[in-house]
Design a protein around this motif. Sequence first.
Motif, mmCIF file in Angstrom:
data_model
loop_
_atom_site.group_PDB
_atom_site.id
_atom_site.type_symbol
_atom_site.label_atom_id
_atom_site.label_comp_id
_atom_site.label_asym_id
_atom_site.label_seq_id
_atom_site.Cartn_x
_atom_site.Cartn_y
_atom_site.Cartn_z
ATOM 1 N N VAL A 34 -20.031 41.110 -20.345
ATOM 2 C CA VAL A 34 -20.650 40.547 -21.544
ATOM 3 C C VAL A 34 -22.113 40.197 -21.285
ATOM 4 C CG1 VAL A 34 -20.529 38.705 -23.261
ATOM 5 C CG2 VAL A 34 -18.429 39.552 -22.209
ATOM 6 N N GLY A 35 -22.985 40.622 -22.198
ATOM 7 C CA GLY A 35 -24.374 40.201 -22.172
ATOM 8 C C GLY A 35 -24.563 38.990 -23.070
ATOM 9 N N LEU A 36 -25.244 37.968 -22.553
ATOM 10 C CA LEU A 36 -25.496 36.742 -23.316
ATOM 11 C C LEU A 36 -26.952 36.741 -23.766
ATOM 12 C CD1 LEU A 36 -24.662 33.970 -24.371
ATOM 13 C CD2 LEU A 36 -25.069 33.043 -22.078
ATOM 14 N N LEU A 37 -27.148 36.798 -25.091
ATOM 15 C CA LEU A 37 -28.491 36.887 -25.656
ATOM 16 C C LEU A 37 -28.813 35.648 -26.478
ATOM 17 C CD1 LEU A 37 -26.985 39.973 -26.173
ATOM 18 C CD2 LEU A 37 -29.417 40.501 -26.400
ATOM 19 N N GLY A 38 -30.092 35.330 -26.559
ATOM 20 C CA GLY A 38 -30.547 34.206 -27.364
ATOM 21 C C GLY A 38 -32.036 34.014 -27.185
ATOM 22 N N VAL A 146 -24.433 35.865 -14.076
ATOM 23 C CA VAL A 146 -25.730 36.349 -13.615
ATOM 24 C C VAL A 146 -26.819 35.844 -14.545
ATOM 25 C CG1 VAL A 146 -27.135 38.383 -13.107
ATOM 26 C CG2 VAL A 146 -24.680 38.426 -12.633
ATOM 27 N N ASP A 147 -27.769 35.112 -13.983
ATOM 28 C CA ASP A 147 -28.895 34.590 -14.756
ATOM 29 C C ASP A 147 -30.155 35.334 -14.336
ATOM 30 O OD1 ASP A 147 -30.615 33.148 -16.297
ATOM 31 O OD2 ASP A 147 -30.012 31.187 -15.551
ATOM 32 N N ARG A 168 -18.388 45.530 -6.944
ATOM 33 C CA ARG A 168 -17.660 44.309 -7.317
ATOM 34 C C ARG A 168 -17.185 44.389 -8.767
ATOM 35 N NH1 ARG A 168 -17.325 43.764 -2.705
ATOM 36 N NH2 ARG A 168 -18.059 42.081 -1.352
ATOM 37 N N LEU A 169 -18.004 44.988 -9.623
ATOM 38 C CA LEU A 169 -17.670 45.027 -11.052
ATOM 39 C C LEU A 169 -16.576 46.041 -11.379
ATOM 40 C CD1 LEU A 169 -21.130 44.545 -12.798
ATOM 41 C CD2 LEU A 169 -19.426 42.853 -12.129
ATOM 42 N N ALA A 170 -16.146 46.817 -10.379
ATOM 43 C CA ALA A 170 -15.024 47.718 -10.606
ATOM 44 C C ALA A 170 -13.747 46.933 -10.877
ATOM 45 C CB ALA A 170 -14.836 48.632 -9.397
ATOM 46 N N ASP A 171 -13.661 45.721 -10.302
ATOM 47 C CA ASP A 171 -12.472 44.883 -10.471
ATOM 48 C C ASP A 171 -12.775 43.548 -11.141
ATOM 49 O OD1 ASP A 171 -10.733 46.716 -9.024
ATOM 50 O OD2 ASP A 171 -11.788 46.055 -7.219
ATOM 51 N N SER A 172 -14.025 43.322 -11.502
ATOM 52 C CA SER A 172 -14.438 42.029 -12.054
ATOM 53 C C SER A 172 -15.298 42.248 -13.291
ATOM 54 C CB SER A 172 -15.231 41.231 -11.008
ATOM 55 O OG SER A 172 -14.511 41.107 -9.791
ATOM 56 N N ASP A 173 -15.504 41.167 -14.037
ATOM 57 C CA ASP A 173 -16.390 41.199 -15.203
ATOM 58 C C ASP A 173 -17.655 40.412 -14.887
ATOM 59 O OD1 ASP A 173 -14.387 42.540 -16.586
ATOM 60 O OD2 ASP A 173 -13.550 40.692 -17.409
ATOM 61 N N VAL A 174 -18.697 40.672 -15.647
ATOM 62 C CA VAL A 174 -19.930 39.913 -15.518
ATOM 63 C C VAL A 174 -20.274 39.287 -16.860
ATOM 64 C CG1 VAL A 174 -21.451 41.878 -16.020
ATOM 65 C CG2 VAL A 174 -22.327 39.972 -14.694
ATOM 66 N N ILE A 175 -20.789 38.069 -16.814
ATOM 67 C CA ILE A 175 -21.415 37.444 -17.976
ATOM 68 C C ILE A 175 -22.883 37.309 -17.597
ATOM 69 C CG2 ILE A 175 -21.492 35.454 -19.519
ATOM 70 C CD1 ILE A 175 -18.561 34.910 -18.748
ATOM 71 N N MET A 176 -23.749 38.053 -18.270
ATOM 72 C CA MET A 176 -25.131 38.222 -17.807
ATOM 73 C C MET A 176 -26.151 37.775 -18.840
ATOM 74 S SD MET A 176 -27.023 41.769 -16.619
ATOM 75 C CE MET A 176 -26.178 41.829 -15.032
ATOM 76 N N VAL A 177 -27.102 36.978 -18.385
ATOM 77 C CA VAL A 177 -28.281 36.632 -19.171
ATOM 78 C C VAL A 177 -29.427 37.505 -18.696
ATOM 79 C CG1 VAL A 177 -30.022 34.862 -19.620
ATOM 80 C CG2 VAL A 177 -27.604 34.243 -19.599
ATOM 81 N N SER A 178 -30.079 38.181 -19.611
ATOM 82 C CA SER A 178 -31.254 38.972 -19.266
ATOM 83 C C SER A 178 -32.107 39.161 -20.507
ATOM 84 C CB SER A 178 -30.850 40.340 -18.698
ATOM 85 O OG SER A 178 -32.010 41.116 -18.430
ATOM 86 N N GLU A 182 -32.302 46.970 -21.552
ATOM 87 C CA GLU A 182 -31.849 48.069 -20.702
ATOM 88 C C GLU A 182 -30.927 47.570 -19.596
ATOM 89 O OE1 GLU A 182 -32.103 51.263 -21.261
ATOM 90 O OE2 GLU A 182 -33.090 50.645 -23.124
ATOM 91 N N THR A 183 -31.250 46.415 -19.023
ATOM 92 C CA THR A 183 -30.388 45.840 -17.990
ATOM 93 C C THR A 183 -29.021 45.499 -18.570
ATOM 94 O OG1 THR A 183 -32.281 44.928 -16.781
ATOM 95 C CG2 THR A 183 -30.122 43.940 -16.346
ATOM 96 N N LEU A 184 -29.009 44.909 -19.757
ATOM 97 C CA LEU A 184 -27.742 44.575 -20.403
ATOM 98 C C LEU A 184 -26.944 45.833 -20.711
ATOM 99 C CD1 LEU A 184 -28.905 41.757 -22.854
ATOM 100 C CD2 LEU A 184 -27.726 41.494 -20.668
ATOM 101 N N ARG A 185 -27.616 46.884 -21.141
ATOM 102 C CA ARG A 185 -26.913 48.143 -21.414
ATOM 103 C C ARG A 185 -26.315 48.732 -20.133
ATOM 104 N NH1 ARG A 185 -31.706 49.093 -24.944
ATOM 105 N NH2 ARG A 185 -30.986 48.957 -27.110
ATOM 106 N N ASP A 186 -27.014 48.544 -19.005
ATOM 107 C CA ASP A 186 -26.537 49.093 -17.733
ATOM 108 C C ASP A 186 -25.244 48.430 -17.271
ATOM 109 O OD1 ASP A 186 -28.595 50.901 -17.502
ATOM 110 O OD2 ASP A 186 -29.819 49.645 -16.185
ATOM 111 N N TYR A 187 -25.126 47.111 -17.517
ATOM 112 C CA TYR A 187 -24.026 46.362 -16.919
ATOM 113 C C TYR A 187 -22.961 45.895 -17.911
ATOM 114 C CZ TYR A 187 -26.685 45.995 -12.555
ATOM 115 O OH TYR A 187 -27.354 46.280 -11.387
#
Length: 219
Positions: A34-38, A146-147, A168-178, A182-187
């Motif tokens: 998940v990408g966190l936007l604001g 990830v911040d 790591r993300l093969a078995d896990s999820d990420v919650i990412m602020v960016s 493009e970075t959010l689209r990548d992950y």
Amino acid sequence: MIKLERATKHVRMKGVSKTIIDNVSFMIPRGKSVGLLGRNGAGKSTLLQIIAGTLDLDKGRVIRRGKVSWPLGFQGSFQGNLTGEQNVRFVARIYGVDTDELVDYVADFAELGAFYNAPVRTYSSGMKARLAFGVSMGVKFDYYLVDEITAVGDTNFKRKSHQVFTDRLADSDVIMVSHSPETLRDYCQSGIVLENGKLTYYNDIEDAIVVHEENLKRR
């Protein structure tokens, strides 16, 4: 699964109280990054700390089903008078992982050389970032927070860091602020928009990016 139940958090910014989330009930499902936007100052980093458990809510509660990391961009939890190795041993005990195994992993990954046995207060910001990222990758989590992921070091180190994180993300999820779409689209596959103290989930990260960019136009 990470769930907020009637969650409220206020912070003080420049002497003014600001509402980060306002009576929010919200669930982040497992299985999608998940990408966190604001907007700037919306409270994205604060929300990550709440999810991590390093910052308390004013009201409500957070339910975590799974192992959640600390925010990867955050280096403030290191004790400056302890060495890098001593800090790693402390983290290992907190998270219940094999101490010697984590110490050896971070020593190899972070490439700090003799500084690994020097007080962290003597480190440059880049060295602290290497230590923080190495510890984060050495402990396996269900959710990585990830911040603003930062690439540090030379080309080979950046390549190695990217590869390990991807593994790591093969078995896990990420919650990412960016701030980088493009970075959010990548992950990330899905997105959450934080706006005026409310959270809105979008199954497709592209939809979240569009809504966020529209919000920015309404300043």
